[in-house]
Scaffold this motif. Structure first.
Motif, PDB file in Angstrom:
ATOM      1  N   PRO A  21      -8.520  14.706 -10.347  1.00 59.96           N
ATOM      2  CA  PRO A  21      -9.459  14.856  -9.226  1.00 59.96           C
ATOM      3  C   PRO A  21     -10.226  13.582  -8.851  1.00 59.96           C
ATOM      4  CG  PRO A  21     -10.356  15.891 -11.194  1.00 59.96           C
ATOM      5  CD  PRO A  21      -8.929  15.491 -11.521  1.00 59.96           C
ATOM      6  N   GLU A  22     -10.128  12.517  -9.651  1.00 61.16           N
ATOM      7  CA  GLU A  22     -10.922  11.315  -9.392  1.00 61.16           C
ATOM      8  C   GLU A  22     -10.853  10.813  -7.952  1.00 61.16           C
ATOM      9  OE1 GLU A  22     -11.492   6.663 -10.690  1.00 61.16           O
ATOM     10  OE2 GLU A  22     -10.122   7.880 -11.855  1.00 61.16           O
ATOM     11  N   PRO A  23      -9.676  10.751  -7.302  1.00 58.04           N
ATOM     12  CA  PRO A  23      -9.660  10.232  -5.933  1.00 58.04           C
ATOM     13  C   PRO A  23     -10.569  11.022  -4.981  1.00 58.04           C
ATOM     14  CG  PRO A  23      -7.447  10.308  -6.826  1.00 58.04           C
ATOM     15  CD  PRO A  23      -8.321  11.025  -7.806  1.00 58.04           C
ATOM     16  N   TYR A  24     -10.568  12.332  -5.096  1.00 61.65           N
ATOM     17  CA  TYR A  24     -11.408  13.152  -4.220  1.00 61.65           C
ATOM     18  C   TYR A  24     -12.874  13.092  -4.619  1.00 61.65           C
ATOM     19  CZ  TYR A  24      -7.644  14.741  -1.384  1.00 61.65           C
ATOM     20  OH  TYR A  24      -6.605  14.753  -0.485  1.00 61.65           O
ATOM     21  N   LEU A  25     -13.146  12.990  -5.893  1.00 56.69           N
ATOM     22  CA  LEU A  25     -14.538  12.834  -6.332  1.00 56.69           C
ATOM     23  C   LEU A  25     -15.113  11.523  -5.803  1.00 56.69           C
ATOM     24  CD1 LEU A  25     -14.152  14.100 -10.008  1.00 56.69           C
ATOM     25  CD2 LEU A  25     -15.144  15.345  -8.063  1.00 56.69           C
ATOM     26  N   MET A  26     -14.294  10.478  -5.780  1.00 60.80           N
ATOM     27  CA  MET A  26     -14.731   9.190  -5.258  1.00 60.80           C
ATOM     28  C   MET A  26     -14.979   9.281  -3.745  1.00 60.80           C
ATOM     29  SD  MET A  26     -12.887   5.471  -5.613  1.00 60.80           S
ATOM     30  CE  MET A  26     -13.142   5.407  -7.387  1.00 60.80           C
ATOM     31  N   ALA A  27     -14.115   9.967  -3.026  1.00 57.83           N
ATOM     32  CA  ALA A  27     -14.299  10.131  -1.575  1.00 57.83           C
ATOM     33  C   ALA A  27     -15.582  10.913  -1.286  1.00 57.83           C
ATOM     34  CB  ALA A  27     -13.093  10.830  -0.965  1.00 57.83           C
ATOM     35  N   GLU A  28     -15.819  11.950  -2.037  1.00 57.15           N
ATOM     36  CA  GLU A  28     -17.040  12.749  -1.841  1.00 57.15           C
ATOM     37  C   GLU A  28     -18.277  11.908  -2.116  1.00 57.15           C
ATOM     38  OE1 GLU A  28     -20.473  15.116  -3.102  1.00 57.15           O
ATOM     39  OE2 GLU A  28     -19.192  14.006  -4.492  1.00 57.15           O
ATOM     40  N   GLU A  29     -18.219  11.093  -3.144  1.00 62.02           N
ATOM     41  CA  GLU A  29     -19.363  10.239  -3.480  1.00 62.02           C
ATOM     42  C   GLU A  29     -19.664   9.270  -2.337  1.00 62.02           C
ATOM     43  OE1 GLU A  29     -21.523   6.854  -4.615  1.00 62.02           O
ATOM     44  OE2 GLU A  29     -19.351   6.680  -4.548  1.00 62.02           O
ATOM     45  N   ARG A  30     -18.634   8.678  -1.767  1.00 61.42           N
ATOM     46  CA  ARG A  30     -18.836   7.730  -0.655  1.00 61.42           C
ATOM     47  C   ARG A  30     -19.347   8.426   0.596  1.00 61.42           C
ATOM     48  NH1 ARG A  30     -14.447   3.185   0.269  1.00 61.42           N
ATOM     49  NH2 ARG A  30     -15.853   2.834   2.014  1.00 61.42           N
ATOM     50  N   LEU A  31     -18.773   9.589   0.924  1.00 70.41           N
ATOM     51  CA  LEU A  31     -19.252  10.334   2.092  1.00 70.41           C
ATOM     52  C   LEU A  31     -20.687  10.814   1.879  1.00 70.41           C
ATOM     53  CD1 LEU A  31     -16.102  12.471   2.946  1.00 70.41           C
ATOM     54  CD2 LEU A  31     -17.121  10.718   4.402  1.00 70.41           C
ATOM     55  N   GLY A  32     -21.004  11.198   0.643  1.00 75.82           N
ATOM     56  CA  GLY A  32     -22.315  11.752   0.337  1.00 75.82           C
ATOM     57  C   GLY A  32     -23.438  10.738   0.325  1.00 75.82           C
ATOM     58  N   ARG A  33     -23.126   9.456   0.371  1.00 74.38           N
ATOM     59  CA  ARG A  33     -24.178   8.428   0.367  1.00 74.38           C
ATOM     60  C   ARG A  33     -25.130   8.585   1.547  1.00 74.38           C
ATOM     61  NH1 ARG A  33     -20.363   3.266  -1.141  1.00 74.38           N
ATOM     62  NH2 ARG A  33     -19.889   3.943  -3.265  1.00 74.38           N
ATOM     63  N   ASP A  34     -24.602   9.059   2.669  1.00 69.27           N
ATOM     64  CA  ASP A  34     -25.481   9.215   3.830  1.00 69.27           C
ATOM     65  C   ASP A  34     -25.385  10.590   4.486  1.00 69.27           C
ATOM     66  OD1 ASP A  34     -23.490   7.027   6.007  1.00 69.27           O
ATOM     67  OD2 ASP A  34     -22.990   8.830   4.902  1.00 69.27           O
ATOM     68  N   ILE A  35     -24.907  11.571   3.740  1.00 69.34           N
ATOM     69  CA  ILE A  35     -24.899  12.955   4.222  1.00 69.34           C
ATOM     70  C   ILE A  35     -25.677  13.776   3.199  1.00 69.34           C
ATOM     71  CG2 ILE A  35     -23.538  14.978   4.826  1.00 69.34           C
ATOM     72  CD1 ILE A  35     -21.197  13.149   5.447  1.00 69.34           C
ATOM     73  N   ASP A  36     -26.906  14.115   3.544  1.00 67.56           N
ATOM     74  CA  ASP A  36     -27.728  14.914   2.624  1.00 67.56           C
ATOM     75  C   ASP A  36     -27.085  16.270   2.374  1.00 67.56           C
ATOM     76  OD1 ASP A  36     -29.684  12.976   2.338  1.00 67.56           O
ATOM     77  OD2 ASP A  36     -30.848  13.720   4.050  1.00 67.56           O
ATOM     78  N   GLY A  37     -27.070  16.662   1.124  1.00 67.47           N
ATOM     79  CA  GLY A  37     -26.581  17.988   0.760  1.00 67.47           C
ATOM     80  C   GLY A  37     -25.077  18.149   0.766  1.00 67.47           C
ATOM     81  N   LEU A  38     -24.347  17.056   0.905  1.00 64.32           N
ATOM     82  CA  LEU A  38     -22.889  17.177   0.905  1.00 64.32           C
ATOM     83  C   LEU A  38     -22.420  17.610  -0.484  1.00 64.32           C
ATOM     84  CD1 LEU A  38     -20.217  16.789   2.463  1.00 64.32           C
ATOM     85  CD2 LEU A  38     -20.117  14.508   1.462  1.00 64.32           C
ATOM     86  N   SER A  39     -21.529  18.570  -0.503  1.00 61.52           N
ATOM     87  CA  SER A  39     -20.918  18.996  -1.763  1.00 61.52           C
ATOM     88  C   SER A  39     -19.434  19.223  -1.509  1.00 61.52           C
ATOM     89  CB  SER A  39     -21.579  20.274  -2.287  1.00 61.52           C
ATOM     90  OG  SER A  39     -21.443  21.319  -1.335  1.00 61.52           O
ATOM     91  N   LEU A  40     -18.676  19.219  -2.576  1.00 60.74           N
ATOM     92  CA  LEU A  40     -17.217  19.333  -2.424  1.00 60.74           C
ATOM     93  C   LEU A  40     -16.794  20.641  -1.762  1.00 60.74           C
ATOM     94  CD1 LEU A  40     -16.369  17.448  -5.617  1.00 60.74           C
ATOM     95  CD2 LEU A  40     -15.221  17.054  -3.443  1.00 60.74           C
ATOM     96  N   ASP A  41     -17.570  21.692  -1.899  1.00 56.77           N
ATOM     97  CA  ASP A  41     -17.186  22.944  -1.250  1.00 56.77           C
ATOM     98  C   ASP A  41     -17.402  22.893   0.264  1.00 56.77           C
ATOM     99  OD1 ASP A  41     -19.971  23.030  -1.370  1.00 56.77           O
ATOM    100  OD2 ASP A  41     -20.044  25.133  -1.968  1.00 56.77           O
TER     101      ASP A  41
END
Length: 159
Positions: free
Chosen positions: A110-130
């Motif tokens: 899952p690392e590739p998607y966890l990394m993408a979520e982390e980058r997207l979440g830097r400026d999207i409050d409340g972003l979660s994988l679901d």
């Protein structure tokens, strides 16, 4: 080693080192680094000539962009190949790319998607994988996205 459709299918979506090991097991007597380089060059040359798109994919990416939906490309291909593919897409289709060189563990981990979520979440409050939808075209990709917790859609070729 004989290149077959079955062998090509086995490589789809896998991290390049895993693909190179499969090719060694099939009889290629080259070191993993050499196999990766040759595979990457071969595919890059093909993509420079023509990119095969799933029906509706380019239109979907354009519509997502117009709607303001942020998108990232998560691929285990090398940066150079991913950039060439993106060059054939509507401008701004992907905000950034996660490639095989940017992760320590490739798909199906899952690392590739966890990394993408982390980058997207830097400026999207409340972003979660679901709240992230991953559209994948390979079994390793589906496993990776699903294991990360992203909502996962699999688009596989018949056969």
């Amino acid at each position: 080693m004989d290149w077959t459709e079955d062998l090509a299918t086995l490589l789809i979506g896998k991290a390049l080192p895993a693909s190179a090991r499969i090719m060694q097991d099939a009889g290629t007597a080259l070191p993993i680094g050499d196999i990766i380089q040759r595979l990457s060059n071969f595919v890059l040359d093909q993509v420079k000539r023509d990119v095969s798109w799933r029906p509706g994919s380019r239109k979907l990416l354009a519509q997502l962009r117009v709607a303001g939906v942020r998108s990232a490309l998560v691929t285990m291909s090398r940066q150079s190949l991913a950039a060439e593919v993106v060059r054939h897409l509507p401008m701004g289709a992907f905000e950034f790319m996660i490639t095989g060189e940017t992760v320590s563990r490739g798909k199906p981990h899952p690392e590739p998607y966890l990394m993408a979520e982390e980058r997207l979440g830097r400026d999207i409050d409340g972003l979660s994988l679901d709240r992230i939808v991953a559209i994948e075209d390979s079994l390793p990709g589906i496993a990776s996205a699903s294991a990360s917790g992203a909502v996962t859609l699999g688009v596989l070729l018949p056969g």
